[in-house]
Design an enzyme around this catalytic site. Structure first.
Site, PDB file in Angstrom:
ATOM      1  N   ASP A 483       0.930  -1.215   0.116  1.00 15.21           N
ATOM      2  CA  ASP A 483       0.011   0.039   0.086  1.00 15.21           C
ATOM      3  C   ASP A 483       0.885   1.219   0.027  1.00 15.21           C
ATOM      4  OD1 ASP A 483      -2.482  -1.239   0.201  1.00 15.21           O
ATOM      5  OD2 ASP A 483      -2.689  -1.105   2.224  1.00 15.21           O
TER       6      ASP A 483
HETATM    7  C1  GLC Z   1      -1.364  -3.919   5.566  1.00 13.07           C
HETATM    8  C2  GLC Z   1      -2.522  -4.154   4.634  1.00 13.07           C
HETATM    9  C3  GLC Z   1      -2.287  -4.815   3.441  1.00 13.07           C
HETATM   10  C4  GLC Z   1      -1.252  -4.403   2.793  1.00 13.07           C
HETATM   11  C5  GLC Z   1      -0.077  -4.556   3.433  1.00 13.07           C
HETATM   12  C6  GLC Z   1       1.479  -3.811   2.789  1.00 13.07           C
HETATM   13  O1  GLC Z   1      -1.042  -4.913   6.107  1.00 13.07           O
HETATM   14  O2  GLC Z   1      -3.409  -4.665   5.546  1.00 13.07           O
HETATM   15  O3  GLC Z   1      -3.579  -4.869   2.816  1.00 13.07           O
HETATM   16  O4  GLC Z   1      -1.078  -5.369   1.798  1.00 13.07           O
HETATM   17  O5  GLC Z   1      -0.321  -3.497   4.613  1.00 13.07           O
HETATM   18  O6  GLC Z   1       1.121  -2.648   2.814  1.00 13.07           O
HETATM   19  C1  GLC Z   2      -0.164   2.620   6.073  1.00 14.89           C
HETATM   20  C2  GLC Z   2       0.460   1.257   6.218  1.00 14.89           C
HETATM   21  C3  GLC Z   2       0.015  -0.132   5.536  1.00 14.89           C
HETATM   22  C4  GLC Z   2      -1.446   0.136   5.552  1.00 14.89           C
HETATM   23  C5  GLC Z   2      -2.112   1.356   5.000  1.00 14.89           C
HETATM   24  C6  GLC Z   2      -3.592   1.072   4.675  1.00 14.89           C
HETATM   25  O1  GLC Z   2       0.209   2.820   4.659  1.00 14.89           O
HETATM   26  O2  GLC Z   2       2.061   1.445   6.365  1.00 14.89           O
HETATM   27  O3  GLC Z   2       0.595  -1.009   6.104  1.00 14.89           O
HETATM   28  O4  GLC Z   2      -1.694  -1.104   4.686  1.00 14.89           O
HETATM   29  O5  GLC Z   2      -1.518   2.269   5.909  1.00 14.89           O
HETATM   30  O6  GLC Z   2      -4.201   1.290   5.992  1.00 14.89           O
END
Ligand code: GLC
Ligand code: GLC
Length: 812
Positions: A483
């Site tokens: 993300d």
């Molecule tokens: C968080 C989110 C997941 C995402 C991951 C890496 O665990 O829940 O959807 O893939 O971060 O950013």
């Molecule tokens: C932030 C976190 C990631 C998560 C995203 C969405 O970027 O680092 O892990 O998946 O938020 O909530």
């Protein structure tokens, strides 16, 4: 240093020191009514949706932390104490917290009195029960004063902590005997209320927080408890609470049980009232009656235990290290149930108000859960698919209460569609239930838009091939699995969220090697499914698209010693030796090695060697290296984190299993195991003071080698790490893979293992699978016998429901 120990027989983690380095929590509830409970009884409850139906108030990020919960104050002479140590923190003579399968039992002893609080949510009842057992261990009679305490949330957990100009005037309660009702907003549109009850006459109560605590006091010094006298307050606005007051005398050796019930009730509009302004209590009384004796509560508790026996008996491992067995047989499966229920919504790191159910998250969670209750997995797949758009794109999240796609976050995460294939295939392979594919499922929940689930899988597949970039690789969109790799955001405004800010995909050349590898894996799964269903033309079409993707990866996605991570907006490589920082990333190594892309050309082995060399650490594999040391607008949130944390050089435990599986594809059982045991919580228990979070569940992130405190973990419980490690250990290391026609057996284990035994329930039949490894190899099955008969090949065919089979697997 440890703060407790595993009790595997009882399936519990036993905390013996209340001063854990962080609250170590557990989850109660399996269906609709849920609670989070810490080892000092902190936490909160909610019905279905942690944002919209919050029952208990909780303060995030408070000081001291984890304040608020279901508390019992015992006033014994001048001493005031709590069985869970907090909030008074009076030194206890003995303390023990047992976190078990959807229950928690906390016991405290003080001055000859022992108080045991057993918390659980009974199956099929919307209530959290506490069975409180008081024993006088001394030789004198004891008279104590007992005060219960919970604080109500005004339902919407978000406005509850923001909109005080309104909230301070809405609170309403009703008091009837030993039941304290929270009926805030029931007078208007709400059709639900909550109550807190005890199965004994009370000698007083409080329902107003200020009256109970005193305006200048914290939970540790409630003025009514100090005074030893309730104020019988009736809340009007401000902060409603529920506190019972009981005077109890215990003879030497006497034990007394009390049952406290915190329940939630919904009434149809026309049945809301008993008389003007008086709540209809019929359903509350039903709950109360179902739990009004210790015997009834004990029976409900036994039922919960049986429920978990049954769930966990579907897969058991023996003959290996006990730490692995306790993870595989108990905690990993338990955590998979929890992530299935909550996605990423409510933990001590997720506030329960920010996120609903994630599209990609929930699909991944399924893979760890589907063998437990396939019917629930089935319903979940339909819910998820209903939030897809006709072009295959998806809402990134949906709200569990409404099941609607969440507009605030929207869509555009281009990995999302493929996860639907991944989740659905896992369901069908486990159950054999292809009928799910004919279910009529809408797009974006719009009635009239229904097509078959199979069609949803097709548009998922096509979404990738209709969105290819200049190198024939998948366009990344807003982001892929990571993300925080935001190649199309260009955000320089600290007030905007990377997740929701404008996404400049128009004209973007940003492509993802993670999605490319994922497409090879999930596209192949799709092709196999089509073949299985007899649609060979579609299978051929899918295979040729997959082939083209593999060619594109080999041609444009290989950096010399590892796979590139991406191309950015301008078409420049990301995760390349030519980059100044973050020259190598884990995601593309994981997915492309799992997919076996370029295996014949040596790419898989080389990529895995590069992971070992640059990303591996004593605490797990970091996400990228070297971490970004400054904010780079072209890459977005990833570079916003300090080095070694989260997606910037943290050990993102979720993606370690991708490499573990990649290692099994290459046949490296020892390496796969080494990586597995580095992040497996039972193996980090010994350094709990550094690790900080619960030693019985996986966490999302462990600080990486470039951080200030390598090995310190965060974001425990709600993470795809649970399902992925389950998938890696059971299907790739132990190598027992559900397939369309049976169980495929292909272990990839450490050479030193003499073998292992798995008891597996599969499509109604039971299998005892004994794997023998006399020559100490990692891979290679020499022979398999099923009930004494030699099989050709390594697939154990599906057996009749109710049958029991013995399978002997001999490794080379
Ligand atoms: C968080 C989110 C997941 C995402 C991951 C890496 O665990 O829940 O959807 O893939 O971060 O950013
Ligand atoms: C932030 C976190 C990631 C998560 C995203 C969405 O970027 O680092 O892990 O998946 O938020 O909530």
């Amino acid at each position: 240093m440890k703060y407790g120990y595993f009790d595997d027989i009882n399936r519990e983690y036993v905390i013996t020191n209340p001063r854990t380095p962080w609250p170590w929590i557990n989850y109660l509830g399996t269906n609709d009514f849920f609670s989070l409970i810490s080892n000092t009884a902190g936490g909160y409850a909610f019905y279905r949706d942690a944002k919209f139906r919050r029952i208990m108030r909780y303060r995030y990020n408070g000081v001291p932390m984890d304040a608020g919960g279901r508390y019992f104050y015992i006033k014994d002479g001048d001493t005031i104490w709590n069985p869970g140590w907090k909030p008074c923190k009076t030194e206890l003579d003995a303390y023990e917290c047992r976190h078990g399968m959807n229950y928690t039992q906390i016991k405290g002893d003080k001055n000859g009195i022992s108080a045991t609080t057993l918390f659980f949510v009974p199956l099929g009842i919307n209530a959290e029960v506490t069975k409180l057992t008081l024993t006088n261990n001394g030789n004198q009679p004891k008279s104590i004063k007992l005060f219960s305490f919970i604080e109500w949330c005004l339902w919407n957990a978000s406005t509850d902590m923001e909109n005080f100009q309104r909230n301070f005037s809405t609170g309403e309660v009703e008091i009837h005997g030993s039941t304290l009702y929270h009926k805030t907003e029931y007078r208007e549109r709400r059709d639900h209320y909550a109550f807190y009850h005890v199965n004994a006459p009370i000698q007083g109560f409080d329902t107003d927080r200020e009256a109970f605590l005193g305006i200048y006091n914290g939970f540790d010094t409630p003025q009514v408890v100090e005074a030893g006298k309730p104020s019988n307050s009736v809340a009007h606005g401000w902060s409603p609470i529920a506190s019972h007051y009981l005077e109890i005398t215990l003879q030497p050796g006497e034990t007394r049980h009390l049952v406290f019930v915190m329940g939630y009730v919904e009434n149809a509009q026309e049945e809301k009232w008993e008389s003007k302004g008086v709540v209809n209590k019929t359903k509350a009384l039903e709950i109360i009656n179902a739990l009004d004796t210790t015997e009834k509560v004990d029976e409900k508790f036994a039922e919960l235990k049986r429920y978990w026996d049954n769930l966990l008996n579907k897969f058991t491992l023996s003959g290996t290290d006990e730490r692995l067995a306790r993870m595989a047989n108990i905690w990993n499966q338990y955590q998979c149930m929890v992530t299935f229920c909550f996605s990423r919504s409510a933990s001590f790191f997720e506030s329960g108000i920010g996120r609903g159910m994630g599209f990609r998250d929930s699909n991944q969670d399924l893979v760890g859960f589907v063998h437990q209750i396939p019917e629930r997995a089935r319903a979940r797949i339909i819910d998820i698919a209903s939030t897809q758009f006709p072009d295959g794109g998806c809402y990134h999240q949906y709200q569990p209460l409404t099941k609607r796609g969440n507009n605030d976050i929207g869509g555009g995460f281009n990995d999302d569609p493929l996860w639907l294939i991944f989740g659905t295939v896992a369901y069908i392979k486990e159950t054999g239930d292809t009928s799910i594919l004919s279910e009529q499922v809408p797009f974006d929940n719009q009635p009239g838009s229904e097509v078959s689930l199979m069609e949803h899988l097709k548009v998922s597949f096509d979404h990738v091939i209709y969105n290819l970039g200049p190198h024939g690789l998948p366009l990344i969109g807003r982001a892929d699995w990571n993300d925080c790799l935001n190649l199309n955001c260009f955000s320089n405004d600290p007030n905007e969220s990377f997740q929701t800010t404008e996404n400049k995909t128009e004209g973007s050349k940003a492509e993802s090697l993670m999605i490319a590898g994922q497409f090879v894996v999930c596209g192949t799964q799709y092709a196999e499914l089509c073949d299985y269903l007899g649609d060979h033309d579609e299978a051929d079409r899918a295979r040729s698209c997959v082939k083209e993707m593999e060619e594109a990866i080999k041609k444009y996605g290989w950096d010399g010693d590892w796979y590139l991570r991406a191309y950015d907006y301008y078409g420049r490589p990301v995760g390349s030796h030519t980059n100044e920082e973050s020259k190598i990333f884990i995601e593309s190594q994981g997915w492309c090695t799992m997919a076996g892309v370029g295996k014949d050309e040596g790419m898989v082995q080389k990529s895995l060697e590069s992971v070992k060399k640059y990303l591996d650490t004593p605490n797990g594999i970091v996400l990228n290296y070297p971490a970004y040391s400054k904010y780079i607008i072209d890459y977005g949130e990833i570079s916003s984190y300090p080095e070694g944390y989260k997606e910037n050089g943290g050990i993102f435990a979720h993606n370690n299993p991708w490499v573990i599986i990649g290692e099994t594809v290459a046949g490296n059982g020892d390496r796969a195991w080494e990586y597995f045991s580095k992040i497996c919580p039972a193996y980090t228990e010994e350094h709990s003071e550094l690790h900080k979070v619960e030693p019985y569940v996986y966490c999302q992130m462990i600080a990486g080698k470039e951080s200030a405190k390598p090995g310190e973990a965060k974001n425990s419980w709600l993470t795809g790490t649970a399902a992925w490690n389950w998938y890696a250990i059971t299907q790739f290391i132990l190598g027992i893979k559900p397939g369309y026609t049976g169980l495929e057996i292909s272990p990839c284990i450490p050479k030193e293992w003499p073998g292992f035994t798995v008891n597996r329930h599969f499509r109604g039949a039971d299998f005892e699978i004994k794997v023998e490894n006399p020559h100490h190899v990692s891979t290679g099955v020499k022979s398999i016998t099923l009930n004494g008969e030699k099989l050709t090949g390594n697939v154990i065919p599906t057996q009749p429901a109710g049958s029991k089979s013995t399978v002997i697997v001999e490794m080379e």
